[in-house]
Design a protein around this motif. Structure first.
Motif, PDB file in Angstrom:
ATOM      1  N   THR A   1      20.268  -9.832   6.868  1.00  0.00           N
ATOM      2  CA  THR A   1      20.946  -9.660   8.149  1.00  0.00           C
ATOM      3  C   THR A   1      22.373  -9.155   7.983  1.00  0.00           C
ATOM      4  N   LEU A   2      22.872  -9.150   6.763  1.00  0.00           N
ATOM      5  CA  LEU A   2      24.232  -8.668   6.502  1.00  0.00           C
ATOM      6  C   LEU A   2      24.197  -7.207   6.087  1.00  0.00           C
ATOM      7  N   SER A   3      25.360  -6.598   5.939  1.00  0.00           N
ATOM      8  CA  SER A   3      25.431  -5.193   5.540  1.00  0.00           C
ATOM      9  C   SER A   3      24.898  -5.007   4.123  1.00  0.00           C
ATOM     10  N   GLU A   4      24.598  -3.770   3.783  1.00  0.00           N
ATOM     11  CA  GLU A   4      23.938  -3.452   2.511  1.00  0.00           C
ATOM     12  C   GLU A   4      24.690  -3.968   1.287  1.00  0.00           C
ATOM     13  N   GLU A   5      26.018  -3.943   1.321  1.00  0.00           N
ATOM     14  CA  GLU A   5      26.762  -4.402   0.136  1.00  0.00           C
ATOM     15  C   GLU A   5      26.579  -5.902  -0.108  1.00  0.00           C
ATOM     16  N   HIS A   6      26.053  -6.628   0.866  1.00  0.00           N
ATOM     17  CA  HIS A   6      25.818  -8.062   0.706  1.00  0.00           C
ATOM     18  C   HIS A   6      24.379  -8.396   0.325  1.00  0.00           C
ATOM     19  N   ASN A   7      23.538  -7.390   0.189  1.00  0.00           N
ATOM     20  CA  ASN A   7      22.164  -7.641  -0.228  1.00  0.00           C
ATOM     21  C   ASN A   7      22.142  -8.078  -1.690  1.00  0.00           C
ATOM     22  N   PRO A   8      21.267  -8.999  -2.051  1.00  0.00           N
ATOM     23  CA  PRO A   8      21.221  -9.447  -3.446  1.00  0.00           C
ATOM     24  C   PRO A   8      20.718  -8.372  -4.406  1.00  0.00           C
ATOM     25  N   TYR A   9      19.968  -7.400  -3.911  1.00  0.00           N
ATOM     26  CA  TYR A   9      19.406  -6.372  -4.779  1.00  0.00           C
ATOM     27  C   TYR A   9      19.813  -4.988  -4.285  1.00  0.00           C
ATOM     28  N   VAL A  10      19.981  -4.076  -5.216  1.00  0.00           N
ATOM     29  CA  VAL A  10      20.458  -2.726  -4.931  1.00  0.00           C
ATOM     30  C   VAL A  10      19.290  -1.804  -4.593  1.00  0.00           C
ATOM     31  N   GLY A  11      19.505  -0.946  -3.592  1.00  0.00           N
ATOM     32  CA  GLY A  11      18.560   0.125  -3.310  1.00  0.00           C
ATOM     33  C   GLY A  11      17.282  -0.274  -2.599  1.00  0.00           C
ATOM     34  N   VAL A  12      17.274  -1.419  -1.935  1.00  0.00           N
ATOM     35  CA  VAL A  12      16.079  -1.825  -1.198  1.00  0.00           C
ATOM     36  C   VAL A  12      16.370  -1.796   0.298  1.00  0.00           C
ATOM     37  N   ARG A  13      15.347  -1.502   1.070  1.00  0.00           N
ATOM     38  CA  ARG A  13      15.439  -1.537   2.530  1.00  0.00           C
ATOM     39  C   ARG A  13      14.735  -2.812   2.986  1.00  0.00           C
TER      40      ARG A  13
ATOM     41  N   VAL B   1       5.338  -5.544 -15.796  1.00  0.00           N
ATOM     42  CA  VAL B   1       4.363  -6.308 -15.018  1.00  0.00           C
ATOM     43  C   VAL B   1       3.471  -5.365 -14.222  1.00  0.00           C
ATOM     44  N   PRO B   2       2.242  -5.795 -13.930  1.00  0.00           N
ATOM     45  CA  PRO B   2       1.400  -4.989 -13.039  1.00  0.00           C
ATOM     46  C   PRO B   2       1.878  -5.151 -11.599  1.00  0.00           C
ATOM     47  N   VAL B   3       1.762  -4.107 -10.815  1.00  0.00           N
ATOM     48  CA  VAL B   3       2.145  -4.142  -9.411  1.00  0.00           C
ATOM     49  C   VAL B   3       0.923  -3.758  -8.586  1.00  0.00           C
ATOM     50  N   LEU B   4       0.598  -4.594  -7.627  1.00  0.00           N
ATOM     51  CA  LEU B   4      -0.560  -4.366  -6.776  1.00  0.00           C
ATOM     52  C   LEU B   4      -0.078  -4.157  -5.346  1.00  0.00           C
ATOM     53  N   PRO B   5      -0.476  -3.072  -4.696  1.00  0.00           N
ATOM     54  CA  PRO B   5      -0.041  -2.846  -3.313  1.00  0.00           C
ATOM     55  C   PRO B   5      -0.591  -3.909  -2.370  1.00  0.00           C
ATOM     56  N   LEU B   6       0.206  -4.276  -1.381  1.00  0.00           N
ATOM     57  CA  LEU B   6      -0.227  -5.245  -0.383  1.00  0.00           C
ATOM     58  C   LEU B   6      -1.498  -4.766   0.322  1.00  0.00           C
ATOM     59  N   ALA B   7      -1.611  -3.481   0.547  1.00  0.00           N
ATOM     60  CA  ALA B   7      -2.803  -2.930   1.205  1.00  0.00           C
ATOM     61  C   ALA B   7      -4.073  -3.248   0.415  1.00  0.00           C
ATOM     62  N   ALA B   8      -3.980  -3.214  -0.909  1.00  0.00           N
ATOM     63  CA  ALA B   8      -5.144  -3.534  -1.739  1.00  0.00           C
ATOM     64  C   ALA B   8      -5.557  -4.992  -1.573  1.00  0.00           C
ATOM     65  N   LEU B   9      -4.569  -5.885  -1.446  1.00  0.00           N
ATOM     66  CA  LEU B   9      -4.887  -7.298  -1.218  1.00  0.00           C
ATOM     67  C   LEU B   9      -5.569  -7.490   0.132  1.00  0.00           C
ATOM     68  N   LEU B  10      -5.036  -6.839   1.168  1.00  0.00           N
ATOM     69  CA  LEU B  10      -5.654  -6.963   2.488  1.00  0.00           C
ATOM     70  C   LEU B  10      -7.054  -6.373   2.510  1.00  0.00           C
ATOM     71  N   ASP B  11      -7.235  -5.259   1.824  1.00  0.00           N
ATOM     72  CA  ASP B  11      -8.555  -4.625   1.783  1.00  0.00           C
ATOM     73  C   ASP B  11      -9.587  -5.492   1.072  1.00  0.00           C
ATOM     74  N   ALA B  12      -9.130  -6.421   0.224  1.00  0.00           N
ATOM     75  CA  ALA B  12     -10.050  -7.320  -0.479  1.00  0.00           C
ATOM     76  C   ALA B  12     -10.534  -8.458   0.418  1.00  0.00           C
ATOM     77  N   ILE B  13      -9.877  -8.653   1.560  1.00  0.00           N
ATOM     78  CA  ILE B  13     -10.276  -9.695   2.513  1.00  0.00           C
ATOM     79  C   ILE B  13     -11.266  -9.075   3.488  1.00  0.00           C
ATOM     80  N   PRO B  14     -12.448  -9.656   3.631  1.00  0.00           N
ATOM     81  CA  PRO B  14     -13.447  -9.075   4.538  1.00  0.00           C
ATOM     82  C   PRO B  14     -12.896  -8.884   5.958  1.00  0.00           C
TER      83      PRO B  14
ATOM     84  N   ALA C   1       6.666  -3.343   1.329  1.00  0.00           N
ATOM     85  CA  ALA C   1       5.258  -3.732   1.247  1.00  0.00           C
ATOM     86  C   ALA C   1       4.600  -3.746   2.620  1.00  0.00           C
ATOM     87  N   VAL C   2       5.238  -4.393   3.579  1.00  0.00           N
ATOM     88  CA  VAL C   2       4.634  -4.514   4.907  1.00  0.00           C
ATOM     89  C   VAL C   2       4.600  -3.162   5.613  1.00  0.00           C
ATOM     90  N   SER C   3       5.656  -2.366   5.491  1.00  0.00           N
ATOM     91  CA  SER C   3       5.680  -1.069   6.175  1.00  0.00           C
ATOM     92  C   SER C   3       4.733  -0.056   5.535  1.00  0.00           C
TER      93      SER C   3
END
Length: 128
Positions: free
Chosen positions: A98-110, A45-58, A77-79
């Protein structure tokens, strides 16, 4: 462009990240396994940075609300936004963990509320 993982029979979960194995199920012997229908299918899939979307808004347009549900990548994205970009946004609603890392649904994300979001957003001038 990135690999997009689609999980479960009807794609009820999907992310650029790998799914956490804690969502597997035990067999009759107590061993953990992932049912074949849960194994990911991948799509490019194509990935577009959030900054690019914001920059498209006047610049004169007020961004009243930014709402994200990026399957673990909300904080990334936000950071990634500059202070000037993020200050254009009046309110942000995001999926966080809000739970510890082992309870996150996806691996390796902050994406933890207390470890990632609160310190960063306070540094950007947001109030809670």
């Amino acid at each position: 462009i990135a690999d997009f993982n689609i999980y479960h029979i009807q794609g009820s979960a999907s992310s650029l990240a790998e799914y956490n194995d804690r969502h597997s199920v035990p067999d009759a012997f107590g061993d953990w396994w992932v049912p074949p229908e849960w194994l990911p299918k991948r799509s490019t899939v194509p990935v577009l940075p959030l900054a690019a979307l914001l920059d498209a808004i006047p610049l004169g347009v007020t961004i009243t609300l930014l709402k994200t549900d990026m399957q673990g990548f909300d904080f990334d994205a936000v950071s990634s936004l500059s202070r000037a970009q993020i200050r254009r946004i009046k309110n942000i609603t995001a999926e966080v963990y809000t739970l510890s890392e082992e309870h996150n649904p996806y691996v390796g994300v902050r994406n933890h509320l207390h470890d990632d979001w609160l310190p960063h957003m306070a540094a950007m001038g947001f109030h809670f």
